[in-house]
Scaffold this motif. Sequence first.
Motif, PDB file in Angstrom:
ATOM      1  N   PHE A 133       5.582   3.028  -1.728  1.00 28.70           N
ATOM      2  CA  PHE A 133       5.328   1.439  -1.396  1.00 28.70           C
ATOM      3  C   PHE A 133       4.425   0.780  -2.327  1.00 28.70           C
ATOM      4  O   PHE A 133       4.575  -0.314  -2.797  1.00 28.70           O
ATOM      5  CB  PHE A 133       5.288   1.285   0.079  1.00 28.70           C
ATOM      6  CG  PHE A 133       6.631   1.193   0.872  1.00 28.70           C
ATOM      7  CD1 PHE A 133       7.392   0.136   0.809  1.00 28.70           C
ATOM      8  CD2 PHE A 133       6.879   2.329   1.509  1.00 28.70           C
ATOM      9  CE1 PHE A 133       8.554   0.229   1.798  1.00 28.70           C
ATOM     10  CE2 PHE A 133       8.066   2.580   2.285  1.00 28.70           C
ATOM     11  CZ  PHE A 133       8.972   1.279   2.272  1.00 28.70           C
ATOM     12  N   MET A 134       3.234   1.437  -2.642  1.00 30.83           N
ATOM     13  CA  MET A 134       2.012   0.721  -3.221  1.00 30.83           C
ATOM     14  C   MET A 134       2.435   0.655  -4.580  1.00 30.83           C
ATOM     15  O   MET A 134       2.064  -0.195  -5.356  1.00 30.83           O
ATOM     16  CB  MET A 134       0.902   1.527  -3.102  1.00 30.83           C
ATOM     17  CG  MET A 134      -0.319   0.893  -3.606  1.00 30.83           C
ATOM     18  SD  MET A 134      -1.764   1.597  -3.165  1.00 30.83           S
ATOM     19  CE  MET A 134      -2.747   1.179  -4.426  1.00 30.83           C
ATOM     20  N   LEU A 183      -3.875  -5.147  -9.218  1.00 29.30           N
ATOM     21  CA  LEU A 183      -2.977  -5.397  -7.793  1.00 29.30           C
ATOM     22  C   LEU A 183      -2.469  -6.627  -7.714  1.00 29.30           C
ATOM     23  O   LEU A 183      -1.390  -6.925  -7.455  1.00 29.30           O
ATOM     24  CB  LEU A 183      -3.312  -4.458  -6.666  1.00 29.30           C
ATOM     25  CG  LEU A 183      -3.602  -3.175  -6.684  1.00 29.30           C
ATOM     26  CD1 LEU A 183      -4.500  -2.686  -5.299  1.00 29.30           C
ATOM     27  CD2 LEU A 183      -2.136  -2.394  -6.433  1.00 29.30           C
ATOM     28  N   GLN A 184      -3.390  -7.547  -7.824  1.00 29.98           N
ATOM     29  CA  GLN A 184      -3.164  -8.867  -7.771  1.00 29.98           C
ATOM     30  C   GLN A 184      -2.272  -9.416  -8.868  1.00 29.98           C
ATOM     31  O   GLN A 184      -1.345 -10.436  -8.595  1.00 29.98           O
ATOM     32  CB  GLN A 184      -4.297  -9.843  -7.650  1.00 29.98           C
ATOM     33  CG  GLN A 184      -5.057  -9.617  -6.302  1.00 29.98           C
ATOM     34  CD  GLN A 184      -6.373 -10.393  -6.340  1.00 29.98           C
ATOM     35  OE1 GLN A 184      -6.923 -10.909  -7.482  1.00 29.98           O
ATOM     36  NE2 GLN A 184      -6.914 -10.539  -5.231  1.00 29.98           N
ATOM     37  N   ILE A 208      -9.604  -2.149  -0.479  1.00 31.46           N
ATOM     38  CA  ILE A 208      -8.737  -3.029  -0.581  1.00 31.46           C
ATOM     39  C   ILE A 208      -7.327  -2.544   0.634  1.00 31.46           C
ATOM     40  O   ILE A 208      -7.154  -1.676   0.451  1.00 31.46           O
ATOM     41  CB  ILE A 208      -7.963  -2.863  -2.126  1.00 31.46           C
ATOM     42  CG1 ILE A 208      -9.226  -2.948  -3.070  1.00 31.46           C
ATOM     43  CG2 ILE A 208      -6.960  -4.045  -2.331  1.00 31.46           C
ATOM     44  CD1 ILE A 208      -8.536  -2.432  -4.313  1.00 31.46           C
ATOM     45  N   VAL A 209      -6.802  -3.756   1.082  1.00 34.57           N
ATOM     46  CA  VAL A 209      -5.536  -3.708   1.855  1.00 34.57           C
ATOM     47  C   VAL A 209      -4.670  -3.980   1.060  1.00 34.57           C
ATOM     48  O   VAL A 209      -4.694  -5.300   0.608  1.00 34.57           O
ATOM     49  CB  VAL A 209      -5.938  -4.213   3.026  1.00 34.57           C
ATOM     50  CG1 VAL A 209      -4.707  -4.190   3.998  1.00 34.57           C
ATOM     51  CG2 VAL A 209      -7.050  -3.885   3.859  1.00 34.57           C
ATOM     52  N   VAL A 210      -3.489  -3.470   0.971  1.00 37.29           N
ATOM     53  CA  VAL A 210      -2.060  -3.905   0.209  1.00 37.29           C
ATOM     54  C   VAL A 210      -0.880  -3.898   0.873  1.00 37.29           C
ATOM     55  O   VAL A 210      -0.753  -3.043   1.924  1.00 37.29           O
ATOM     56  CB  VAL A 210      -2.122  -2.673  -0.894  1.00 37.29           C
ATOM     57  CG1 VAL A 210      -0.905  -3.149  -1.664  1.00 37.29           C
ATOM     58  CG2 VAL A 210      -3.103  -2.849  -1.841  1.00 37.29           C
ATOM     59  N   ASP A 260      -5.267   5.647   2.864  1.00 33.97           N
ATOM     60  CA  ASP A 260      -4.217   6.257   2.605  1.00 33.97           C
ATOM     61  C   ASP A 260      -4.075   6.853   1.224  1.00 33.97           C
ATOM     62  O   ASP A 260      -3.611   7.716   1.190  1.00 33.97           O
ATOM     63  CB  ASP A 260      -2.942   5.301   2.856  1.00 33.97           C
ATOM     64  CG  ASP A 260      -2.942   4.759   4.449  1.00 33.97           C
ATOM     65  OD1 ASP A 260      -2.830   5.433   5.329  1.00 33.97           O
ATOM     66  OD2 ASP A 260      -2.941   3.349   4.496  1.00 33.97           O
ATOM     67  N   ILE A 261      -4.473   5.819   0.471  1.00 34.46           N
ATOM     68  CA  ILE A 261      -4.320   6.009  -1.109  1.00 34.46           C
ATOM     69  C   ILE A 261      -5.779   6.160  -1.617  1.00 34.46           C
ATOM     70  O   ILE A 261      -6.605   5.296  -1.641  1.00 34.46           O
ATOM     71  CB  ILE A 261      -3.645   5.356  -1.872  1.00 34.46           C
ATOM     72  CG1 ILE A 261      -2.352   4.940  -1.114  1.00 34.46           C
ATOM     73  CG2 ILE A 261      -3.352   5.510  -3.163  1.00 34.46           C
ATOM     74  CD1 ILE A 261      -1.590   6.019  -0.956  1.00 34.46           C
TER      75      ILE A 261
END
Length: 380
Positions: A133-134, A183-184, A208-210, A260-261
């Motif tokens: 998903f990321m 990411l942004q 960071i929260v994605v 998670d990552i």
Amino acid sequence: MSSLAGPDALVRFAQEAGFAFPGAAFLPKHDMAACKARLCIGRQVIPVRVVANEPGAEKLLAQVAREMDSDLEHLESIVLMRGFDDAQIAHFQTRISRWNRRHIACSESGYEEWTKGRLGPIATLPVYSKLRFMLEPFASFSIAPVSAVKMADLKYSRKHEKSKINPDLLRGAEGAQGITTLLQAVLPEGDVLNVEDDKTSQGRGVDIVVTGYCGGRRCAWIFTDVKTEKYPDTYSFELIGNKSKPKEKQRGWFWDSNMDILTSVAWPSGTVCFIDLGVIREWVKNREWIKEREHGVFETDGSSPHQTYKSRVLVVPMKVLLARFPHAACFLSLPEWLPHLYGKKFENPPGFLKNYPHRVLVPQRPGTQVYLPKKAGTDS
């Protein structure tokens, strides 16, 4: 090739090639001429049109070309031309080509090749994994990112300037800034939140929260932490954080963090590795890593310069990580993705990535080629 005769067959073949949640016949007939299926990469929708070489085909192709020319929503699309020869397909390809779009005309065999190669390393990632998903949005076709502005502030406290570990702290802050900016640039506004200033998040090992996307579906609350490394060919996972603490408080970030990552940025190459930490945790928990000792996996004391506490880490060579977990790690080159910001920032180009071409995320910009299907005998 009768196997691709209908919409369901188109979707089934794409799904077997790694596409997540593909849909068939998703639009009313008046919306898109000859559109038979929809494939998604991240949030990007790719219409698949099918035109057969039969009476009325020229008129239908002309309508398709007009629609594609005026379509500002779909950056990428496929026109599968059944029964046409190579010259006819090439002629129509010239007709629909645009510098800022990826419109592809192909035969049935060309569609097969495209589906097998289009996702690159994303195709091997489990559909429901947070890593998928990321990272799946990174495989989308777009003009961005070519950002010349660092969209994230440098989260670095000046009070550490006289600290012995100041260079490490500054490098860590720059790494988090670079990943946040990347990411942004790839994800929609509001889907990337830097929480380096939040003490609770920092205590849980999260930078960071994605919010990520896979096959058009959304997954919120993906937690990642950015760590900088001097050596891109090995990774150190902190099993024990401080051996001087009471035993119940000794667990290192590998076990205690909420991440998670794990996002690892190597200096000075600019190589970024995204690792599904849940998969690695299960491997270590079951003590399976012991079987890999002969391949350079070992447990040792932490040896960071000027480190004021004693820790215990598990060292895993990158080649073992990729061989053992082909579905749990992907790479990219930060200077390649953000050339205006980082093209000259790193001293050594990430040459070792050439040894793992099928694990590397490549920016899908105009003029770039789609990923090629994996050949027998190449890396995982």
